[in-house]
Design an enzyme around this catalytic site. Structure first.
Site, PDB file in Angstrom:
ATOM      1  N   HIS A  14       0.851  -1.213   0.000  1.00  0.00           N
ATOM      2  CA  HIS A  14       0.000   0.000   0.000  1.00  0.00           C
ATOM      3  C   HIS A  14       0.874   1.246   0.000  1.00  0.00           C
ATOM      4  O   HIS A  14       1.394   1.650   1.046  1.00  0.00           O
ATOM      5  CB  HIS A  14      -0.916   0.004   1.231  1.00  0.00           C
ATOM      6  CG  HIS A  14      -1.920   1.114   1.233  1.00  0.00           C
ATOM      7  ND1 HIS A  14      -3.259   0.911   1.485  1.00  0.00           N
ATOM      8  CD2 HIS A  14      -1.799   2.450   1.017  1.00  0.00           C
ATOM      9  CE1 HIS A  14      -3.900   2.057   1.417  1.00  0.00           C
ATOM     10  NE2 HIS A  14      -3.034   3.014   1.149  1.00  0.00           N
ATOM     11  N   ARG A  18       2.124   9.349  -5.779  1.00  0.00           N
ATOM     12  CA  ARG A  18       1.821  10.659  -6.381  1.00  0.00           C
ATOM     13  C   ARG A  18       2.218  10.673  -7.857  1.00  0.00           C
ATOM     14  O   ARG A  18       2.339   9.647  -8.494  1.00  0.00           O
ATOM     15  CB  ARG A  18       2.492  11.799  -5.609  1.00  0.00           C
ATOM     16  CG  ARG A  18       2.294  11.770  -4.094  1.00  0.00           C
ATOM     17  CD  ARG A  18       0.857  11.704  -3.657  1.00  0.00           C
ATOM     18  NE  ARG A  18       0.703  11.950  -2.214  1.00  0.00           N
ATOM     19  CZ  ARG A  18      -0.309  11.524  -1.498  1.00  0.00           C
ATOM     20  NH1 ARG A  18      -1.293  10.811  -2.050  1.00  0.00           N
ATOM     21  NH2 ARG A  18      -0.391  11.810  -0.215  1.00  0.00           N
ATOM     22  N   ASN A  42      -5.404   7.173  -6.122  1.00  0.00           N
ATOM     23  CA  ASN A  42      -6.158   8.394  -5.786  1.00  0.00           C
ATOM     24  C   ASN A  42      -5.462   9.659  -6.282  1.00  0.00           C
ATOM     25  O   ASN A  42      -5.161  10.567  -5.520  1.00  0.00           O
ATOM     26  CB  ASN A  42      -6.446   8.467  -4.273  1.00  0.00           C
ATOM     27  CG  ASN A  42      -5.183   8.533  -3.426  1.00  0.00           C
ATOM     28  OD1 ASN A  42      -4.127   8.062  -3.822  1.00  0.00           O
ATOM     29  ND2 ASN A  42      -5.303   9.123  -2.245  1.00  0.00           N
ATOM     30  N   HIS A 175      -4.802  -0.725   5.963  1.00  0.00           N
ATOM     31  CA  HIS A 175      -4.367   0.098   7.108  1.00  0.00           C
ATOM     32  C   HIS A 175      -5.322   0.026   8.300  1.00  0.00           C
ATOM     33  O   HIS A 175      -5.905   1.028   8.704  1.00  0.00           O
ATOM     34  CB  HIS A 175      -4.123   1.551   6.695  1.00  0.00           C
ATOM     35  CG  HIS A 175      -5.141   2.158   5.769  1.00  0.00           C
ATOM     36  ND1 HIS A 175      -6.477   2.174   6.034  1.00  0.00           N
ATOM     37  CD2 HIS A 175      -4.996   2.771   4.569  1.00  0.00           C
ATOM     38  CE1 HIS A 175      -7.107   2.777   5.051  1.00  0.00           C
ATOM     39  NE2 HIS A 175      -6.241   3.135   4.140  1.00  0.00           N
ATOM     40  N   LEU A 220      -5.273   9.208   7.836  1.00  0.00           N
ATOM     41  CA  LEU A 220      -6.587   8.570   7.890  1.00  0.00           C
ATOM     42  C   LEU A 220      -6.473   7.123   7.426  1.00  0.00           C
ATOM     43  O   LEU A 220      -5.803   6.874   6.426  1.00  0.00           O
ATOM     44  CB  LEU A 220      -7.584   9.323   6.997  1.00  0.00           C
ATOM     45  CG  LEU A 220      -8.046  10.668   7.564  1.00  0.00           C
ATOM     46  CD1 LEU A 220      -8.813  11.461   6.519  1.00  0.00           C
ATOM     47  CD2 LEU A 220      -8.912  10.462   8.823  1.00  0.00           C
ATOM     48  N   HIS A 252       2.986  14.509   1.753  1.00  0.00           N
ATOM     49  CA  HIS A 252       2.406  15.834   1.470  1.00  0.00           C
ATOM     50  C   HIS A 252       3.494  16.855   1.792  1.00  0.00           C
ATOM     51  O   HIS A 252       4.222  16.696   2.780  1.00  0.00           O
ATOM     52  CB  HIS A 252       1.193  16.110   2.368  1.00  0.00           C
ATOM     53  CG  HIS A 252      -0.004  15.264   2.065  1.00  0.00           C
ATOM     54  ND1 HIS A 252      -0.873  15.535   1.039  1.00  0.00           N
ATOM     55  CD2 HIS A 252      -0.460  14.135   2.657  1.00  0.00           C
ATOM     56  CE1 HIS A 252      -1.833  14.621   1.011  1.00  0.00           C
ATOM     57  NE2 HIS A 252      -1.597  13.752   1.978  1.00  0.00           N
TER      58      HIS A 252
HETATM   59  O1  DOR Z   1      -3.752   9.609   5.511  1.00  0.00           O
HETATM   60  C1  DOR Z   1      -4.077   9.284   4.374  1.00  0.00           C
HETATM   61  N1  DOR Z   1      -3.488   9.830   3.286  1.00  0.00           N
HETATM   62  N2  DOR Z   1      -5.043   8.388   4.210  1.00  0.00           N
HETATM   63  C2  DOR Z   1      -5.550   8.101   2.999  1.00  0.00           C
HETATM   64  O2  DOR Z   1      -6.439   7.280   2.926  1.00  0.00           O
HETATM   65  C3  DOR Z   1      -5.060   8.804   1.789  1.00  0.00           C
HETATM   66  C4  DOR Z   1      -3.709   9.298   1.999  1.00  0.00           C
HETATM   67  C5  DOR Z   1      -3.273  10.298   0.931  1.00  0.00           C
HETATM   68  O3  DOR Z   1      -3.459  10.029  -0.268  1.00  0.00           O
HETATM   69  O4  DOR Z   1      -2.688  11.316   1.296  1.00  0.00           O
HETATM   70 ZN    ZN Z   2      -3.547   5.001   1.560  1.00  0.00          ZN
END
Ligand code: DOR
Ligand code: ZN
Length: 345
Positions: A14, A18, A42, A175, A220, A252
């Site tokens: 997992h 990016r 995503n 997770h 999350l 991030h």
């Molecule tokens: O903390 C998280 N960041 N949980 C997720 O499900 C997505 C991920 C992200 O893409 O930053």
């Molecule tokens: Zn994730």
């Protein structure tokens, strides 16, 4: 007391790699430690077609530094009403290894996610038929459900009925963060497994909220109470084949986390193996680390284990306060801490 451990090369089931410049900056951290990785879809727009999955895979391979041996395993992003044919074609062509269920608005990049699992029922039935695993972000999004309860409520309302109705579907509960999730996975057949992140083995919710608000401990699903962390440590280090490594490394830029509305996600790729092994060491379970990191995942996905090996040595490692991923400043998990194992390659 073992001072070094050599295991088959691990995989990360997992990751968020990016795209663009950040992809170039973060990919080497994952490729250095892991042979393969399940790559989350995503992006914006999400990876929902075979063409988009193949193009993203090409961009990842183009960003890989020469000489690094790494295979990205691509994932389809499930949207309401997604065509089962598209998934089956992607799976048959070897583009899509699995498909991901993001409940709409549950997390970063989930705006195009599923508003009701009934809307992907034909896709799930097809996946069960062809043996394509479903990867689940297991949180409800109802405003009346407390954020710390969202995983447990998801199990009761969504996941348990789904697993009951589609008993052949392979499911990875991603997770996991609660003892309810551990118990649920243990109570299912071998077609249901779970990944566990390093952060949920190391921190509970106090790490986020005591002594000031700590955005770099926020992801999350959010870290829960201590009893849940302990249940996760027991599960991960038990040797049970249902539990395997998935970092959920989610980079991030520092300024987007240190903000009034900070992004969810912890960048744990740079010291992922060191972080996990420290937990196994603390739990007296070093001999079970290889199963969690390198054997259980391939067995679940029906893939061969890696031939190469890697070694970690007992030695102190100082984690930098900040790393630079192709000019983007990102704070890694364990920033400023000293870890007790060193990845020796
Ligand atoms: O903390 C998280 N960041 N949980 C997720 O499900 C997505 C991920 C992200 O893409 O930053
Ligand atoms: Zn994730």
């Amino acid at each position: 007391m073992a001072d070094s451990i050599t295991i088959r090369r691990p995989d990360d089931w997992h990751v968020h790699l990016r795209d663009g410049d950040v992809l170039k900056g973060v990919l080497p951290y994952t490729a250095r430690q892991f042979a393969r990785a399940i790559v989350m879809p995503n992006l914006s727009p999400p990876i929902s077609t075979v063409a988009a999955g193949a193009a993203y895979r090409d961009r990842i391979m183009a960003a890989l530094p020469a000489g690094m041996d790494f295979t990205p395993l691509m994932v389809a992003y499930l949207t309401d009403g997604i065509d089962p044919e598209e998934l089956a074609r992607g799976h048959a062509q070897g583009v899509f290894t699995a498909a991901k269920l993001y409940p709409a608005h549950a997390t970063t990049g989930s705006a195009h996610g599923v508003t009701d699992v009934a809307h992907i029922r034909p896709a799930l039935e097809r996946m069960a038929l062809i043996g394509m695993p479903l990867l689940v972000h297991g949180e409800v999004t109802d405003h009346d459900v407390d954020v710390f309860d969202r995983e447990a409520v998801f199990i009761a309302r969504i996941l348990a009925p789904l697993v009951r109705d589609l008993p052949d579907l392979k499911v990875v509960f991603e997770h996991i963060t609660t003892e309810e999730a551990v118990r649920f996975v243990l109570g299912c057949g071998p077609n249901v497994a779970a990944t566990i992140t390093p952060q949920h083995l190391h921190i509970n919710r106090n790490a986020m909220l005591v002594g000031g608000i700590r955005p770099h401990a926020y992801c999350l699903p959010v870290a829960k109470r201590e009893k849940h962390r302990l249940a996760l440590r027991t599960a991960a280090t038990s040797g049970n084949a249902k539990f395997f490594l998935g970092t959920d490394t989610a980079p991030h830029a520092r300024h987007l986390k240190e903000a009034a509305c900070g992004c969810a996600g912890i960048f744990n790729a740079p010291y992922a193996l060191e972080s996990y092994l420290q937990v196994f060491d603390e739990e007296g379970a070093i001999e079970r680390f290889e199963a969690f990191a390198s054997l259980n995942g391939p067995a679940f996905y029906g893939l061969p284990v890696n031939k190469a090996t890697i070694t970690l040595e007992r030695s102190e490692v100082c984690v930098p306060e900040v790393l630079h991923a192709n000019d983007t400043a990102i704070v890694p998990f364990h920033a400023g801490e000293v870890l007790t194992w060193r990845f020796a390659g």
